[in-house]
Scaffold this motif. Structure first.
Motif, mmCIF file in Angstrom:
data_model
loop_
_atom_site.group_PDB
_atom_site.id
_atom_site.type_symbol
_atom_site.label_atom_id
_atom_site.label_comp_id
_atom_site.label_asym_id
_atom_site.label_seq_id
_atom_site.Cartn_x
_atom_site.Cartn_y
_atom_site.Cartn_z
ATOM 1 N N SER A 85 0.536 -0.685 0.122
ATOM 2 C CA SER A 85 0.010 -0.029 -0.385
ATOM 3 C C SER A 85 0.492 1.301 0.192
ATOM 4 C CB SER A 85 -0.742 0.368 1.546
ATOM 5 O OG SER A 85 -1.660 0.958 1.570
ATOM 6 N N VAL A 86 2.266 1.955 0.878
ATOM 7 C CA VAL A 86 3.191 2.772 0.974
ATOM 8 C C VAL A 86 3.791 2.382 -0.520
ATOM 9 C CG1 VAL A 86 4.963 3.074 1.615
ATOM 10 C CG2 VAL A 86 3.179 2.963 3.821
ATOM 11 N N LEU A 87 4.015 1.461 -1.526
ATOM 12 C CA LEU A 87 4.989 1.760 -2.545
ATOM 13 C C LEU A 87 3.622 1.933 -4.152
ATOM 14 C CD1 LEU A 87 6.919 -1.368 -2.550
ATOM 15 C CD2 LEU A 87 8.045 0.582 -2.383
ATOM 16 N N ILE A 88 2.338 1.475 -3.418
ATOM 17 C CA ILE A 88 1.869 1.434 -4.341
ATOM 18 C C ILE A 88 1.220 3.817 -4.301
ATOM 19 C CG2 ILE A 88 -0.724 2.207 -5.132
ATOM 20 C CD1 ILE A 88 -0.965 -0.687 -4.123
ATOM 21 N N GLU A 89 1.440 4.508 -3.227
ATOM 22 C CA GLU A 89 1.035 5.571 -3.004
ATOM 23 C C GLU A 89 2.570 6.178 -3.302
ATOM 24 O OE1 GLU A 89 -0.762 8.971 -0.998
ATOM 25 O OE2 GLU A 89 -1.319 7.061 -0.498
ATOM 26 N N VAL A 242 11.133 10.071 -1.565
ATOM 27 C CA VAL A 242 11.952 9.797 -0.559
ATOM 28 C C VAL A 242 10.870 8.794 0.522
ATOM 29 C CG1 VAL A 242 11.660 11.296 1.615
ATOM 30 C CG2 VAL A 242 12.398 12.401 0.341
ATOM 31 N N LEU A 243 8.954 8.612 -0.304
ATOM 32 C CA LEU A 243 8.444 7.555 0.596
ATOM 33 C C LEU A 243 8.667 5.866 0.136
ATOM 34 C CD1 LEU A 243 5.584 7.269 2.448
ATOM 35 C CD2 LEU A 243 4.239 7.116 0.144
ATOM 36 N N MET A 244 9.204 6.238 -1.379
ATOM 37 C CA MET A 244 9.224 5.424 -2.103
ATOM 38 C C MET A 244 10.560 4.729 -1.654
ATOM 39 S SD MET A 244 10.110 5.006 -6.628
ATOM 40 C CE MET A 244 9.098 5.912 -7.108
ATOM 41 N N ARG A 245 12.151 5.346 -1.441
ATOM 42 C CA ARG A 245 13.454 5.335 -1.172
ATOM 43 C C ARG A 245 13.041 4.093 0.011
ATOM 44 N NH1 ARG A 245 15.874 9.732 0.681
ATOM 45 N NH2 ARG A 245 16.754 10.318 -2.237
ATOM 46 N N PHE A 251 11.076 -2.610 2.008
ATOM 47 C CA PHE A 251 10.604 -3.846 1.838
ATOM 48 C C PHE A 251 12.280 -5.160 1.261
ATOM 49 C CE2 PHE A 251 9.780 -6.295 -2.636
ATOM 50 C CZ PHE A 251 8.635 -7.157 -1.998
ATOM 51 N N GLY A 252 12.802 -4.889 1.039
ATOM 52 C CA GLY A 252 14.201 -5.457 1.187
ATOM 53 C C GLY A 252 14.519 -6.420 2.303
ATOM 54 N N ILE A 253 14.731 -5.018 3.368
ATOM 55 C CA ILE A 253 15.639 -5.068 4.535
ATOM 56 C C ILE A 253 14.035 -6.883 5.301
ATOM 57 C CG2 ILE A 253 14.911 -5.513 7.292
ATOM 58 C CD1 ILE A 253 15.839 -2.591 6.833
#
Length: 446
Positions: A85-89, A242-245, A251-253
């Motif tokens: 959801s955050v990645l979509i945003e 910034v949000l994507m980073r 997500f990576g962790i």
């Protein structure tokens, strides 16, 4: 478990163990019938009604119902839905969708090949649900732009996810159970299942592409080169870097921790929910806004279904089914075909986690008395339980999640639409996979 006369069935004089056994089967059949008759009933209230009725009648106590819910699956779904959801945003999926459009140049065949291959590989190393949550939004976005019907493409991706997840210890929940109870390592799965799954995936993809071609779903709707070029280049992408980073770091962790979850002795669901909570705190996004994107209808469906299936498990239906299967196995070669086929059928109809659990304990007992090598039976169970999930829409968690995502975007994925596409692929892939396993032990004996 003690059933007191204080339950409704007890007060009616129907609280005996035998009655509860048959009532749990009736409840399951009734719930399943409502899910199939989706023209008249929505699958979510149908599953919830079945689950709550099991508690209401006293087939399971509220405590037993709570235990029947697979908390690992629920936590994993909620956690990954929040991260996605955050990645979509942040606009991350819009960028991926644009890249995928440029790579495939809008060719339906290239789209299906790219997505099924990527999904199968990712599903072997992530869990199916995470892969589907990741791939389906991109796929729907692309097919919508190209005026293609998204549902067949979504089904193809889900089928690839269930096939790919069969290859490794961490790819599918039944494999985690088999690895744990059968004492198999990550490498055991790679050596015994990965080569079979690669061949099975290729054949399954050929079957699916053949069906899609026959149904006309691979026919390009945007045929004009200039228009296609315009669709590819005109994509307006708004993103918050910034949000994507932050989203991608978390997500990576999360993915790294998924790989290490055996060493850390943590369930994948615990990792996902913990990392999702950390992301919400770090991103300072409005939680209400994030939670709006979480597939609550899918979660409620699982909740009801777990309790209905918990009734079957509690009444001893799975144990009886597992013993029945073990009773007809006399040698490993017939065992591969019998256990693999029955596991596929049962896993396509009920959730494969409780059945795999029951069958695993039966195989442990069988190994103590059997005069033959029982190891091939474990691999037959893994292939049947994982590949059988493609049989119906409720055969695997990934199917239900994909259906929820698709419905939210305005493309309902019907029970029989899934069966029409999933059943032929399941039949072919199960025959190929079990045939290869059988040949492996017949020719090489290992």
């Amino acid at each position: 478990m003690e059933h007191h006369t204080t339950t409704i069935l007890g007060m009616l004089g129907l609280g005996s163990k035998e009655n509860l056994y048959w009532i749990s089967i009736l409840l399951f059949v009734g719930t399943y019938t409502m899910i199939i008759l989706e023209k008249f009933f929505h699958r979510v209230p149908a599953a919830l009604l079945g689950g709550t009725l099991a508690i209401f009648l006293g087939v399971v106590t509220p405590e037993a119902a709570w235990e029947a819910i697979d908390h690992n699956t629920m936590f994993l779904l909620i956690g990954m839905m929040i991260i996605v959801s955050v990645l979509i945003e942040s606009g991350f999926f819009s960028i991926l969708s644009s890249v995928a459009l440029r790579i495939t140049k809008g060719d339906p065949l290239k789209i299906i090949l790219t997505f099924t291959m990527l999904t199968a590989v990712l599903s072997a190393f992530l869990d199916n649900v995470t892969t589907v949550l990741f791939m389906v939004p991109i796929l729907i976005s692309i097919t919508r732009k190209l005026k293609l019907p998204p549902v067949p493409y979504v089904i193809a991706t889900v089928l690839a996810s269930n096939i790919g997840g069969t290859a490794t210890l961490i790819g599918d929940p039944p494999n985690i159970i088999i690895g744990s109870l059968g004492n198999f390592t990550f490498m055991d799965f790679i050596v015994n299942l990965a080569p079979i799954v690669i061949v099975t995936h290729i054949i399954g993809t050929i079957v699916f592409i053949g069906m899609m071609k026959f149904q006309g779903h691979l026919e390009a709707k945007v045929k004009d080169e200039e228009e296609l070029k315009r669709i590819v280049e005109e994509q307006k992408i708004e993103y918050d870097i910034v949000l994507m980073r932050k989203g991608l770091i978390i997500f990576g962790i999360t993915i790294i921790l998924f790989f290490l979850h055996h060493i850390l002795h943590l369930e994948a669901g615990t990792i996902a929910l913990f990392m999702a909570s950390a992301l919400m705190l770090w991103s300072k996004e409005n939680p209400e806004k994030i939670f709006e994107r979480v597939e609550w209808t899918t979660l409620m469906f699982f909740l009801g279904l777990f309790v209905v299936i918990g009734g079957l498990e509690h009444s001893g239906v799975f144990e009886d089914a597992a013993r029945l299967v073990a009773g007809v196995i006399t040698d490993p070669m017939s065992g591969i075909l019998i256990l693999g086929s029955l596991s596929a059928i049962i896993s396509g109809i009920v959730d494969n986690i409780p059945f795999t659990m029951a069958m695993s304990y039966v195989l442990i007992d069988l190994a103590k008395t059997a005069t033959f090598n029982t190891e091939p039976l474990w691999w037959a169970l893994a292939l049947g339980a994982c590949l059988g999930g493609n049989l119906t829409i409720i055969g695997a968690s990934a199917n239900v999640v994909a259906a929820g995502l698709s419905e939210r975007e305005g493309y309902p994925l019907k029970f029989f639409d899934f069966v029409k596409q999933g059943t032929p692929v399941t039949i072919v892939t199960v025959i190929v996979a079990l045939g290869l396993l059988w040949l492996k032990y017949t020719i090489f004996g290992v």
